[in-house]
Structure formats: structure tokens, C-alpha cells
Design an enzyme around this catalytic site. Structure first.
Site, mmCIF file in Angstrom:
data_model
loop_
_atom_site.group_PDB
_atom_site.id
_atom_site.type_symbol
_atom_site.label_atom_id
_atom_site.label_comp_id
_atom_site.label_asym_id
_atom_site.label_seq_id
_atom_site.Cartn_x
_atom_site.Cartn_y
_atom_site.Cartn_z
ATOM 1 N N ASN A 9 45.627 -54.258 -34.432
ATOM 2 C CA ASN A 9 46.252 -55.578 -34.273
ATOM 3 C C ASN A 9 46.746 -56.007 -35.651
ATOM 4 O O ASN A 9 45.950 -56.351 -36.516
ATOM 5 C CB ASN A 9 45.209 -56.567 -33.736
ATOM 6 C CG ASN A 9 45.711 -57.999 -33.758
ATOM 7 O OD1 ASN A 9 46.912 -58.246 -33.836
ATOM 8 N ND2 ASN A 9 44.790 -58.948 -33.679
ATOM 9 N N LYS A 11 48.404 -58.602 -36.424
ATOM 10 C CA LYS A 11 48.488 -60.064 -36.592
ATOM 11 C C LYS A 11 49.864 -60.439 -37.164
ATOM 12 O O LYS A 11 50.873 -59.875 -36.762
ATOM 13 C CB LYS A 11 47.347 -60.565 -37.470
ATOM 14 C CG LYS A 11 45.999 -60.021 -37.013
ATOM 15 C CD LYS A 11 44.850 -60.730 -37.613
ATOM 16 C CE LYS A 11 43.565 -60.037 -37.195
ATOM 17 N NZ LYS A 11 42.382 -60.828 -37.425
ATOM 18 N N HIS A 95 43.330 -63.328 -27.822
ATOM 19 C CA HIS A 95 42.640 -63.048 -29.080
ATOM 20 C C HIS A 95 41.984 -64.350 -29.553
ATOM 21 O O HIS A 95 42.523 -65.441 -29.320
ATOM 22 C CB HIS A 95 43.652 -62.548 -30.110
ATOM 23 C CG HIS A 95 43.001 -62.048 -31.362
ATOM 24 N ND1 HIS A 95 42.595 -62.900 -32.360
ATOM 25 C CD2 HIS A 95 42.673 -60.805 -31.762
ATOM 26 C CE1 HIS A 95 42.039 -62.181 -33.330
ATOM 27 N NE2 HIS A 95 42.069 -60.911 -32.994
ATOM 28 N N GLU A 97 41.949 -65.806 -32.248
ATOM 29 C CA GLU A 97 42.832 -66.668 -33.055
ATOM 30 C C GLU A 97 43.752 -67.481 -32.158
ATOM 31 O O GLU A 97 44.127 -68.605 -32.495
ATOM 32 C CB GLU A 97 43.613 -65.810 -34.062
ATOM 33 C CG GLU A 97 42.700 -65.350 -35.199
ATOM 34 C CD GLU A 97 43.095 -64.032 -35.845
ATOM 35 O OE1 GLU A 97 44.234 -63.568 -35.667
ATOM 36 O OE2 GLU A 97 42.230 -63.449 -36.533
ATOM 37 N N GLU A 167 34.982 -59.190 -29.095
ATOM 38 C CA GLU A 167 35.213 -59.494 -30.500
ATOM 39 C C GLU A 167 34.408 -60.728 -30.892
ATOM 40 O O GLU A 167 34.879 -61.867 -30.691
ATOM 41 C CB GLU A 167 36.690 -59.759 -30.748
ATOM 42 C CG GLU A 167 37.582 -58.584 -30.457
ATOM 43 C CD GLU A 167 38.810 -58.606 -31.340
ATOM 44 O OE1 GLU A 167 39.000 -57.637 -32.097
ATOM 45 O OE2 GLU A 167 39.554 -59.591 -31.322
ATOM 46 N N GLY A 173 37.693 -60.461 -39.402
ATOM 47 C CA GLY A 173 38.281 -60.751 -40.706
ATOM 48 C C GLY A 173 37.288 -61.243 -41.745
ATOM 49 O O GLY A 173 37.674 -61.728 -42.800
ATOM 50 N N SER A 213 35.928 -56.480 -38.011
ATOM 51 C CA SER A 213 35.712 -55.787 -39.283
ATOM 52 C C SER A 213 35.363 -54.303 -39.109
ATOM 53 O O SER A 213 34.537 -53.756 -39.842
ATOM 54 C CB SER A 213 34.632 -56.498 -40.106
ATOM 55 O OG SER A 213 35.054 -57.817 -40.421
HETATM 56 C C1 PEP Z 1 41.184 -58.414 -34.847
HETATM 57 O O1 PEP Z 1 42.230 -58.805 -35.318
HETATM 58 O O2 PEP Z 1 41.079 -58.371 -33.617
HETATM 59 C C2 PEP Z 1 40.098 -57.998 -35.722
HETATM 60 C C3 PEP Z 1 39.011 -57.525 -35.188
HETATM 61 O O3 PEP Z 1 40.310 -58.141 -37.077
HETATM 62 P P1 PEP Z 1 39.444 -57.443 -38.265
HETATM 63 O O4 PEP Z 1 39.322 -55.990 -37.915
HETATM 64 O O5 PEP Z 1 40.256 -57.672 -39.498
HETATM 65 O O6 PEP Z 1 38.110 -58.124 -38.292
#
Ligand code: PEP
Length: 249
Positions: A9, A11, A95, A97, A167, A173, A213
Site C-alpha cells: 500500500n 498510500k 484502511h 487511515e 491491521e 506506520g 510495520s
Molecule cells: C498500511 O499502510 O496498511 C501499513 C500497514 O503500513 P506500515 O506497513 O507502514 O505500518
């Protein structure tokens, strides 16, 4: 057996030129990776370049969002019909976000998932608890609410086509990965919950990705868990070498 799926992803990162450069470097690195499905989800303006670059390769392309409906007076939105027309294959839905910054709710998850399927896209539906919810012992309640409100209303034929991404918001992040055990426990709960609505066979077949992460140095421990069927990767998917290492776990 569930085939692993590794999804990146991006973003709100990368221009079309940077997308082109990524694929030039990434494709040869994963050309022989047949053990898993590979998906990259760039921002909308990069999709045509990504789709062209991925043609004939083992990489599929997904969008990061869509709006329900085919077309209409909905300024700033993109429909499943438009994504289908450019041969996009996957789409991320809800997601954290989008839930956090754009107020997406469970009814939105249902509408978006149904719209994605109507236009032949494979939805990756995200769920997960926030830090305060985990710390107050509410993780399973939150996951149950998200599943009951956003996934359970789907018809069984629709459920059979989705991918779920667990998630935990506190791990996205932040550099704080859930331990393989924390992630596997949550995945087990999610699988049991969807089994109570869609039955054991459907629950055994659905792929549940972990996201939060994921990096080259922690992906193996996560993927060793039987419950974890792949990863949704943000930061570590932006660099071709790093995402190739994740893909090859
Ligand atoms: C994500 O964007 O879904 C995500 C898990 O980001 P990151 O791997 O940077 O934590």
C-alpha cells in the site's frame, strides 16, 4: 490451502515517474516468486503506469479506495467501473487511515465491497483495533463490531471473493509490529467470527493478511504462523529491494 498474498500500500507516495522506476527495479527481483500473489496499490494517478508496467508479470495492481455507484455527481471520487475500465484488479477498502481521517463506517465498507465486486475487483477489507481499545481489553469486541457491521451483511458468494486484512491501528506506520502470536490470535478470532456467519469451509478459505510495520526482518516470524496468510505492507513496500525481500520472506 490458502496461497499467501503480499500487498503493498503506497498510500500518498510516488509520482508516475517514480512508479515507473519502482517497477523497473522490482519486477526482476520477484520474477521467480510463484509461492504467493503479489499486489501493489499505488495512488490513483499512478495506476495507468503501474498497470502497464505490471502487464505480463506476476504483479497485480490495486487501488486504495473506491466509491460505490458506476458514475455520478460525486466530486473527487473514483468508481469501481472506472477502475475496472483501466484493468485494475484489487482495491483496498476501509484502511484505518480512511476510517480515521474520512470517517468511513461499517455501512460504507458493505457498500464499497459490494461495488468492488460488482465491477470485478477483488476487495481487501481492512479491520483492526486502536491502541486504547487494545489497552482497555476491547480488541475482540471491536473486531466483532467491524466484522458484524462490515462483512457479515455480505452474501456468501461475495464473502468468498474478499480478502481480509487485520491491521491493528497501533502498529501501522509506528514501527511497532504485533508479535506473531498477537497477530495469530486476532486472526484466529476473526476466522471464528466469520465462520459463525458464513460456515467453516468459507472461513477456512478466506485469506487474512496481517498489516502493521511489516518489514524484511519481521515478515518470516509472522508468516510462520499458520493463521497469517500474507501481509499488507505500507512503508516497506515503497522500496523495490525491501518489498522484494518481504515478498520472498
Ligand atoms: C498500511 O499502510 O496498511 C501499513 C500497514 O503500513 P506500515 O506497513 O507502514 O505500518
Amino acid at each position: 490451502m490458502r496461497k499467501p498474498l503480499m500487498a503493498g500500500n503506497w498510500k500518498m507516495y510516488k509520482t508516475p515517474a517514480e512508479t515507473h522506476a519502482f517497477f523497473e527495479a522490482f519486477k526482476p527481483l520477484v520474477a521467480d516468486a510463484a509461492h504467493c500473489d503479489i499486489v501493489i496499490c499505488p495512488p490513483f494517478p499512478d495506476l495507468p503506469v503501474a498497470i502497464k508496467e505490471a502487464e505480463g508479470s506476476n504483479v497485480a495492481i490495486g487501488a486504495q479506495n473506491l466509491y460505490w455507484g458506476r458514475e455520478g455527481a460525486v466530486t473527487g471520487e473514483v468508481s469501481g467501473h472506472m477502475l475496472q475500465a483501466i484493468r485494475c484488479e484489487y482495491v483496498i477498502i476501509a484502511h484505518s487511515e480512511r476510517r480515521q481521517y474520512f470517517g468511513e463506517t461499517e455501512p460504507d465498507v458493505v457498500r464499497k465491497t459490494q461495488a468492488a465486486l460488482e465491477f470485478g475487483l477483488r476487495p481487501i477489507v481492512c479491520i483492526g483495533e486502536r491502541l486504547e481499545e487494545r489497552e482497555s481489553g476491547r480488541t475482540e469486541d471491536v473486531l466483532a463490531e467491524q466484522i458484524d457491521g462490515g462483512i457479515a451483511p455480505l452474501e456468501p458468494e461475495a464473502f468468498a471473493k474478499i480478502v481480509i486484512a487485520y491491521e491493528p491501528v497501533w502498529a501501522i506506520g509506528t514501527g511497532k509490529t504485533a508479535t506473531p502470536k498477537i497477530a495469530a490470535d486476532a486472526h484466529g478470532f476473526i476466522r471464528r467470527r466469520v465462520a459463525s456467519r458464513f460456515g467453516d469451509d468459507a472461513a477456512k478459505a478466506v485469506r487474512i493478511l496481517y498489516g502493521g510495520s511489516v518489514k524484511p526482518d519481521n515478515v518470516k516470524g509472522l508468516m510462520d504462523e499458520e493463521e497469517i496468510d500474507g501481509a499488507l505492507v505500507g512503508g516497506a513496500s515503497l522500496d523495490p529491494q525491501s518489498f522484494a525481500s518481504v515478498v520472498k520472506f
